[in-house]
Design a protein around this motif. Structure first.
Motif, mmCIF file in Angstrom:
data_model
loop_
_atom_site.group_PDB
_atom_site.id
_atom_site.type_symbol
_atom_site.label_atom_id
_atom_site.label_comp_id
_atom_site.label_asym_id
_atom_site.label_seq_id
_atom_site.Cartn_x
_atom_site.Cartn_y
_atom_site.Cartn_z
ATOM 1 N N GLN A 80 -3.617 -8.299 -14.964
ATOM 2 C CA GLN A 80 -4.351 -8.853 -16.092
ATOM 3 C C GLN A 80 -4.589 -7.821 -17.195
ATOM 4 O O GLN A 80 -4.480 -8.130 -18.369
ATOM 5 C CB GLN A 80 -5.698 -9.401 -15.599
ATOM 6 N N HIS A 81 -4.894 -6.582 -16.783
ATOM 7 C CA HIS A 81 -5.345 -5.616 -17.790
ATOM 8 C C HIS A 81 -4.341 -4.516 -18.117
ATOM 9 O O HIS A 81 -4.501 -3.809 -19.086
ATOM 10 C CB HIS A 81 -6.653 -4.971 -17.338
ATOM 11 N N GLU A 82 -3.338 -4.327 -17.258
ATOM 12 C CA GLU A 82 -2.401 -3.234 -17.510
ATOM 13 C C GLU A 82 -0.982 -3.783 -17.580
ATOM 14 O O GLU A 82 -0.697 -4.819 -17.007
ATOM 15 C CB GLU A 82 -2.534 -2.175 -16.408
ATOM 16 N N LYS A 83 -0.127 -3.040 -18.245
ATOM 17 C CA LYS A 83 1.232 -3.549 -18.414
ATOM 18 C C LYS A 83 2.116 -3.136 -17.239
ATOM 19 O O LYS A 83 3.170 -2.546 -17.425
ATOM 20 C CB LYS A 83 1.823 -3.038 -19.730
ATOM 21 N N LEU A 84 1.670 -3.414 -16.049
ATOM 22 C CA LEU A 84 2.476 -3.087 -14.872
ATOM 23 C C LEU A 84 3.030 -4.372 -14.275
ATOM 24 O O LEU A 84 2.443 -5.433 -14.409
ATOM 25 C CB LEU A 84 1.629 -2.360 -13.822
ATOM 26 N N LYS A 85 4.166 -4.253 -13.585
ATOM 27 C CA LYS A 85 4.788 -5.445 -12.997
ATOM 28 C C LYS A 85 5.256 -5.145 -11.575
ATOM 29 O O LYS A 85 5.527 -3.996 -11.218
ATOM 30 C CB LYS A 85 6.018 -5.853 -13.840
ATOM 31 N N GLY A 86 5.365 -6.201 -10.792
ATOM 32 C CA GLY A 86 6.022 -6.181 -9.489
ATOM 33 C C GLY A 86 5.715 -4.986 -8.614
ATOM 34 O O GLY A 86 4.589 -4.789 -8.168
ATOM 35 N N GLN A 87 6.765 -4.180 -8.392
ATOM 36 C CA GLN A 87 6.676 -3.078 -7.449
ATOM 37 C C GLN A 87 5.640 -2.029 -7.868
ATOM 38 O O GLN A 87 4.946 -1.461 -7.042
ATOM 39 C CB GLN A 87 8.067 -2.448 -7.305
ATOM 40 N N GLU A 88 5.531 -1.811 -9.186
ATOM 41 C CA GLU A 88 4.552 -0.829 -9.677
ATOM 42 C C GLU A 88 3.129 -1.253 -9.311
ATOM 43 O O GLU A 88 2.307 -0.425 -8.919
ATOM 44 C CB GLU A 88 4.639 -0.731 -11.205
ATOM 45 N N VAL A 89 2.881 -2.551 -9.460
ATOM 46 C CA VAL A 89 1.553 -3.064 -9.113
ATOM 47 C C VAL A 89 1.300 -2.840 -7.631
ATOM 48 O O VAL A 89 0.257 -2.340 -7.224
ATOM 49 C CB VAL A 89 1.430 -4.565 -9.454
ATOM 50 N N LYS A 90 2.308 -3.174 -6.833
ATOM 51 C CA LYS A 90 2.134 -3.044 -5.385
ATOM 52 C C LYS A 90 1.833 -1.592 -4.996
ATOM 53 O O LYS A 90 0.928 -1.331 -4.198
ATOM 54 C CB LYS A 90 3.374 -3.538 -4.652
ATOM 55 N N GLN A 91 2.588 -0.676 -5.593
ATOM 56 C CA GLN A 91 2.346 0.738 -5.276
ATOM 57 C C GLN A 91 0.921 1.141 -5.639
ATOM 58 O O GLN A 91 0.243 1.834 -4.881
ATOM 59 C CB GLN A 91 3.337 1.618 -6.042
ATOM 60 N N LYS A 92 0.483 0.666 -6.788
ATOM 61 C CA LYS A 92 -0.868 1.021 -7.217
ATOM 62 C C LYS A 92 -1.912 0.429 -6.268
ATOM 63 O O LYS A 92 -2.901 1.085 -5.933
ATOM 64 C CB LYS A 92 -1.105 0.539 -8.655
ATOM 65 N N VAL A 93 -1.668 -0.814 -5.838
ATOM 66 C CA VAL A 93 -2.620 -1.458 -4.922
ATOM 67 C C VAL A 93 -2.711 -0.688 -3.606
ATOM 68 O O VAL A 93 -3.809 -0.429 -3.091
ATOM 69 C CB VAL A 93 -2.221 -2.925 -4.663
ATOM 70 N N VAL A 94 -1.561 -0.290 -3.075
ATOM 71 C CA VAL A 94 -1.567 0.448 -1.802
ATOM 72 C C VAL A 94 -2.317 1.764 -1.970
ATOM 73 O O VAL A 94 -3.128 2.156 -1.121
ATOM 74 C CB VAL A 94 -0.125 0.673 -1.301
ATOM 75 N N LYS A 95 -2.103 2.433 -3.104
ATOM 76 C CA LYS A 95 -2.848 3.680 -3.377
ATOM 77 C C LYS A 95 -4.351 3.425 -3.418
ATOM 78 O O LYS A 95 -5.144 4.194 -2.873
ATOM 79 C CB LYS A 95 -2.408 4.259 -4.729
ATOM 80 N N LEU A 96 -4.719 2.320 -4.083
ATOM 81 C CA LEU A 96 -6.150 1.989 -4.174
ATOM 82 C C LEU A 96 -6.743 1.734 -2.794
ATOM 83 O O LEU A 96 -7.845 2.185 -2.478
ATOM 84 C CB LEU A 96 -6.343 0.748 -5.049
ATOM 85 N N LEU A 97 -5.985 1.004 -1.960
ATOM 86 C CA LEU A 97 -6.469 0.718 -0.605
ATOM 87 C C LEU A 97 -6.712 2.018 0.151
ATOM 88 O O LEU A 97 -7.703 2.167 0.872
ATOM 89 C CB LEU A 97 -5.468 -0.166 0.151
ATOM 90 N N GLN A 98 -5.793 2.969 -0.021
ATOM 91 C CA GLN A 98 -5.973 4.266 0.637
ATOM 92 C C GLN A 98 -7.195 4.986 0.061
ATOM 93 O O GLN A 98 -7.990 5.569 0.795
ATOM 94 C CB GLN A 98 -4.710 5.117 0.478
ATOM 95 N N LEU A 99 -7.318 4.896 -1.246
ATOM 96 C CA LEU A 99 -8.416 5.585 -1.927
ATOM 97 C C LEU A 99 -9.787 5.101 -1.436
ATOM 98 O O LEU A 99 -10.722 5.886 -1.300
ATOM 99 C CB LEU A 99 -8.294 5.364 -3.438
ATOM 100 N N VAL A 100 -9.916 3.809 -1.156
ATOM 101 C CA VAL A 100 -11.209 3.297 -0.698
ATOM 102 C C VAL A 100 -11.339 3.369 0.831
ATOM 103 O O VAL A 100 -12.247 2.792 1.419
ATOM 104 C CB VAL A 100 -11.483 1.844 -1.163
ATOM 105 N N GLY A 101 -10.395 4.071 1.459
ATOM 106 C CA GLY A 101 -10.536 4.358 2.882
ATOM 107 C C GLY A 101 -10.150 3.226 3.812
ATOM 108 O O GLY A 101 -10.738 3.064 4.876
ATOM 109 N N ILE A 102 -9.155 2.424 3.412
ATOM 110 C CA ILE A 102 -8.685 1.372 4.312
ATOM 111 C C ILE A 102 -7.435 1.868 5.040
ATOM 112 O O ILE A 102 -6.459 2.258 4.407
ATOM 113 C CB ILE A 102 -8.407 0.078 3.523
#
Ligand SMILES: Nc1ncnc2c1ncn2[C@@H]1O[C@H](COP(=O)(O)OP(=O)(O)O)[C@@H](O)[C@H]1O
Ligand code: SF4
Ligand SMILES: [Mg+2]
Lengths: 328, 311
Positions: free
Chosen positions: A121-143
Motif C-alpha cells: 500500500q505504501h511502498e513501491k515494492l512488488k512480489g518477491q521484494e515484498v516477501k523478502q521484506k516481510v520475512v525480514k520483519l518477522l525475524q526482526l520482531v522475534g518470530i
C-alpha cells in the motif's frame, strides 16, 4: 538541546452520538509527544484512552466525531485532513497496535499477506521484494521459522506471537510514531515483559517515538519518559515518570499508585480506589473525581477545577493546587 | 485436509445408505396394498398377483432389500411402470435439464444476492438498505409459482419477449431461471448484508483501516471473504435443493427436468420411478453437501483445525 514535537494534541474533544444527544467522551485533551520519547497515557478502563488514540488517526466508528481541537503531526493539523489524506498517514507515518491480538488479525488471510499488504500500500515494492521484506520483519520482531510462519494463518499462533505480528505490521513502513493501545493487557505476564522489551528495542533501533496507552503503572514505570494521567475523559495530571511515581500530585494519581502492586515493598495490602469511573452521561458539574476523592472539598462539588501548572513540567487538575500554580 | 475429506465422504456414504433404506421402504409405507393402488380399482386379482410377483413384493423384506441393493450396484434402478424404460435412463434423460436450470438460476441468485447484500451493508440504514429489505421481504413472502405466473404474463404474454413453455432452448430457460434466481437471491442477500455489517465491526477491520488500506481492499479482501463463509453453505444447500428439481417452477414452465419427472411419477403411481428419483436426489444432495464442506475448508482455514481438534 531543544527537542522537536512529533505530535501535539490540542484541545481534542470527541463526542459520540447517543439517544440523549451527543456525549463528550474525550474533553479538551492536550499533550505533546517529543521526538524519540515514550509518552504514556494512563488511567482506569473507561477513561477515554482508546477513544483519544483512535481520534488521532480518525479511526472512530461512524457514531464518533472529533467536535473540536487539533492534532498536529509534524506541524500538519490532521483534523483538517480528509479520509484520502489520512490513508497516506495511517500505517506509514503513524501506526497503531491494539489490545487484543487474538481478534486484531484477519482469520482468513495468511500472516505474510497481512504484513505484506501494508508494504504494497505504501511502498513501491512488488512480489518477491515484498516477501523478502516481510520475512525480514518477522525475524526482526522475534518470530522463529519466519519462512514457514509467512504462509501460516493467525489461528496457528499464540497470543504473544500474534502481537509480534501486529508489531511487524505496525513497523513495516518505518513510521515516525507508534501508538500502542494496551499492547500487553491481553497477554500472560511473562509474555508481557517480552513484548515490552521488543517495543523498547524497536523504538530505539528504528528511531520512533511512541504513545503507549496502559492502565498499568508498572508498564509506565518500565517504559515511559513522561506520563499523561486521564480521568473521565480529561487530562488530570501531566509530568515526567519519575516525578509521577515519587511525588504524585492529583488524588487520582495517588490512588492509582496505592492500588498498584509494588515489587520491592512485598505483599502489603493494596488500597484500591473506591467506586467506579463515571460514564460520560454521569459526569459531575464539579470535579469529575469528586465522588471518589478522599480529599474532596466543598468547592469540588460545584465547580470544575482547571488544569494548574504546578511547576515547569508538571500540571494538575485539582483545587488543592489552586495557590501553588498558574492556570494554563 | 485429506483426513477431513475422507471423513466427509464416509459419513456421506452412510447417509446414502440410509436414503436407500428409506426409498426401499417407501413402497411399504403406503397404507393398503401398493400394487392395488398402482393398478387402480379395476384390476383383476391375477393382474395384482402378477405385478406383486414381478416387483418381488411376495418375498421376505430382508431378501427384497438385498435384491434391491444388488440391483442398484449394477445400475438397475428398476423399470418404469408407465414407459417400460429403465428408471435410471428416465432420470439421466431429465437430469441435464435440471442441472441447466439450477445452475443458471443459482448464478442469477448469487449475482443479485451478493451485490445487493454488499450494497445494503455499505449503505446501512439509508434508503438503499431499506429498499433491499423490502425486496428481501417480498422475495420470501411471494410464492414462487405466483412470481412465475406473473413473469409469464408480463414477458411472454404481454411483451412476447420469451416463448411460452415449449422446448429447452436458452430462451426458454431465462424466465424459469429468473424466477428461481430471484427467490433464492433474497436469502443470500440477507445473509450477505447481515454478515457484512457484523464483520465490518470486527477488530481486524479496524486493523486493516489502521494500515491505510483502500476501502476496496477492506471491503473485498478483508470483509467479504469472512462474510462468504456462511453464505457458501446456504448457496450449496440451495443448489442441492434446486438440483433435486424445482418441482413447481418446472411444472409452471413445463420444463422437462427431474421435478416434472417426479411429479408425473407420483400422478401415475409409478412406484419404481418414485423410488428411483428419491434415491437419486438423495445422492445428489449428499454429494453437493460434501463439496460445500470441502469448499468451506478452503475459504476458512480454521475449519480444518476444528475438525482435527474435535476428532
Ligand atoms: N464506539 C463507541 N460508542 C459509544 N461510546 C463509546 C464508544 N467507544 C467508547 N465509548 C465510551 O467512551 C468512554 C471511553 O472509552 P475508552 O476510550 O474505550 O476507554 P479506555 O480506553 O480508557 O478504557 C467509555 O465511557 C465508553 O463507554
Ligand atoms: S478537585 Fe477536589 S475532588 Fe477533585 S481531585 Fe482535587 S480535591 Fe479531589
Ligand atoms: Mg481502551
Amino acid at each position: 538541546m531543544k527537542m522537536s514535537k512529533v505530535l501535539e494534541v490540542k484541545g481534542l474533544t470527541t463526542q459520540f452520538e447517543s439517544k440523549n444527544g451527543p456525549l463528550t467522551v474525550v474533553d479538551q485533551v492536550d499533550f505533546i509527544v517529543e521526538k524519540g520519547e515514550v509518552l504514556g497515557i494512563v488511567g482506569e478502563s473507561g477513561c477515554g484512552k482508546s477513544v483519544t488514540s483512535l481520534s488521532i488517526l480518525q479511526l472512530l466508528d461512524k457514531h464518533g466525531t472529533i467536535s473540536s481541537g487539533e492534532v498536529f503531526y509534524q506541524n500538519i493539523n490532521l483534523v483538517e485532513k480528509n479520509e484520502k489524506e489520512m490513508k497516506k498517514i495511517r500505517g506509514k507515518e503513524i501506526s497503531m497496535i491494539f489490545q487484543d491480538p487474538m481478534t486484531s488479525l484477519n482469520p482468513v488471510l495468511t500472516i505474510g499477506k497481512q504484513i505484506g499488504e501494508v508494504i504494497e500500500q505504501h511502498e513501491k515494492l512488488k512480489g518477491q521484494e515484498v516477501k523478502q521484506k516481510v520475512v525480514k520483519l518477522l525475524q526482526l520482531v522475534g518470530i522463529p521459522r519466519a519462512d514457514e510462519i509467512y504462509h501460516e494463518y493467525p489461528h496457528r499462533l499464540s497470543g504473544g506471537m500474534k502481537q509480534r505480528v501486529m508489531i511487524a505490521i505496525a513497523i513495516a513502513c518505518n513510521p515516525t510514531l507508534l501508538i500502542a493501545d494496551e499492547p500487553t493487557t491481553a497477554l500472560d505476564v511473562t509474555i508481557q515483559a517480552q513484548i515490552l522489551d521488543l517495543l523498547r528495542s524497536l523504538k530505539d533501533e528504528m528511531d520512533m517515538s511512541m504513545l503507549l496507552i496502559t492502565h498499568d503503572l508498572g508498564v509506565v514505570a518500565e517504559m515511559c519518559d513522561r506520563v499523561v494521567v486521564m480521568y473521565a475523559g480529561q487530562v488530570v495530571e501531566t509530568t515526567d515518570t519519575r516525578t509521577l511515581l515519587r511525588h504524585p500530585k492529583h488524588p487520582y494519581t495517588i490512588g492509582l499508585i496505592q492500588s498498584t502492586p509494588h515489587q520491592s515493598k512485598g505483599e502489603k495490602r493494596l488500597k484500591s480506589i473506591l467506586g467506579q469511573v463515571p460514564t460520560p452521561d454521569q459526569f459531575s458539574h464539579g470535579c469529575r473525581f469528586v465522588e471518589r476523592c478522599p480529599k474532596a472539598m466543598e468547592i469540588c462539588q460545584s465547580t470544575a477545577p482547571p488544569l494548574y501548572d504546578v511547576d515547569s513540567h508538571t500540571s494538575c487538575r485539582c483545587w488543592l493546587y489552586e495557590n501553588k500554580g498558574d492556570v494554563i | 485436509m485429506k483426513q477431513f475429506i475422507l471423513n466427509r465422504i464416509l459419513s456421506g456414504i452412510l447417509v446414502i445408505f440410509g436414503v436407500s433404506i428409506f426409498s426401499f421402504l417407501l413402497i411399504h409405507f403406503i397404507p393398503g396394498d401398493p400394487v392395488r393402488i398402482m393398478l387402480g380399482i379395476n384390476a383383476t386379482p391375477e393382474q395384482v398377483e402378477r405385478l406383486t410377483h414381478h416387483l418381488g413384493l411376495d418375498k421376505p423384506l430382508l431378501v427384497q432389500y438385498g435384491q434391491y441393493i444388488a440391483n442398484l450396484f449394477q445400475g438397475d434402478f428398476g423399470t418404469s411402470l408407465k414407459t417400460g424404460r429403465p428408471v435410471l435412463t428416465e432420470i439421466l434423460d431429465r437430469f441435464p435439464e435440471t442441472v441447466k436450470l439450477a445452475v443458471f438460476g443459482l448464478l442469477i441468485a448469487v449475482v443479485i444476492g451478493i451485490s445487493l447484500g454488499i450494497l445494503a451493508a455499505r449503505f446501512k440504514d439509508t434508503i438503499i438498505d431499506k429498499l433491499c429489505t423490502v425486496f428481501a421481504t417480498l422475495g420470501v413472502s411471494i410464492p414462487s409459482f405466483w412470481l412465475a405466473i406473473l413473469l409469464v404474463m408480463v414477458f411472454s404474454v404481454k411483451l412476447a419477449w420469451f416463448p411460452i413453455a415449449n422446448g429447452t432452448n436458452f430462451r426458454d430457460l431465462i424466465l424459469p431461471a429468473c424466477t428461481l434466481g430471484v427467490v433464492a437471491s433474497t436469502m443470500i442477500m440477507r445473509l450477505t448484508r447481515n454478515g457484512m455489517v457484523e464483520v465490518l465491526s470486527n477488530d481486524y477491520i479496524r486493523t486493516a483501516r489502521a494500515k491505510g488500506l483502500e476501502d476496496r481492499l477492506i471491503l473485498f479482501r478483508h470483509a467479504l471473504r469472512n462474510v462468504l463463509i456462511p453464505v457458501v453453505t446456504v448457496i450449496g444447500l440451495q443448489l442441492a435443493g434446486l438440483l433435486g428439481g424445482a418441482v413447481i417452477i418446472e411444472q409452471v414452465f413445463n420444463w422437462p427436468g427431474l421435478g416434472t419427472l417426479a411429479l408425473g411419477a407420483i400422478m401415475s403411481r409409478d412406484f419404481p420411478l418414485i423410488q428411483g428419483t428419491v434415491l437419486f436426489m438423495g445422492v445428489v444432495y449428499v454429494t453437493i453437501n460434501i463439496l460445500v464442506d470441502i469448499l468451506y475448508s478452503v475459504i476458512d482455514p480454521r475449519v480444518e483445525m476444528g475438525v482435527k481438534e474435535a476428532s
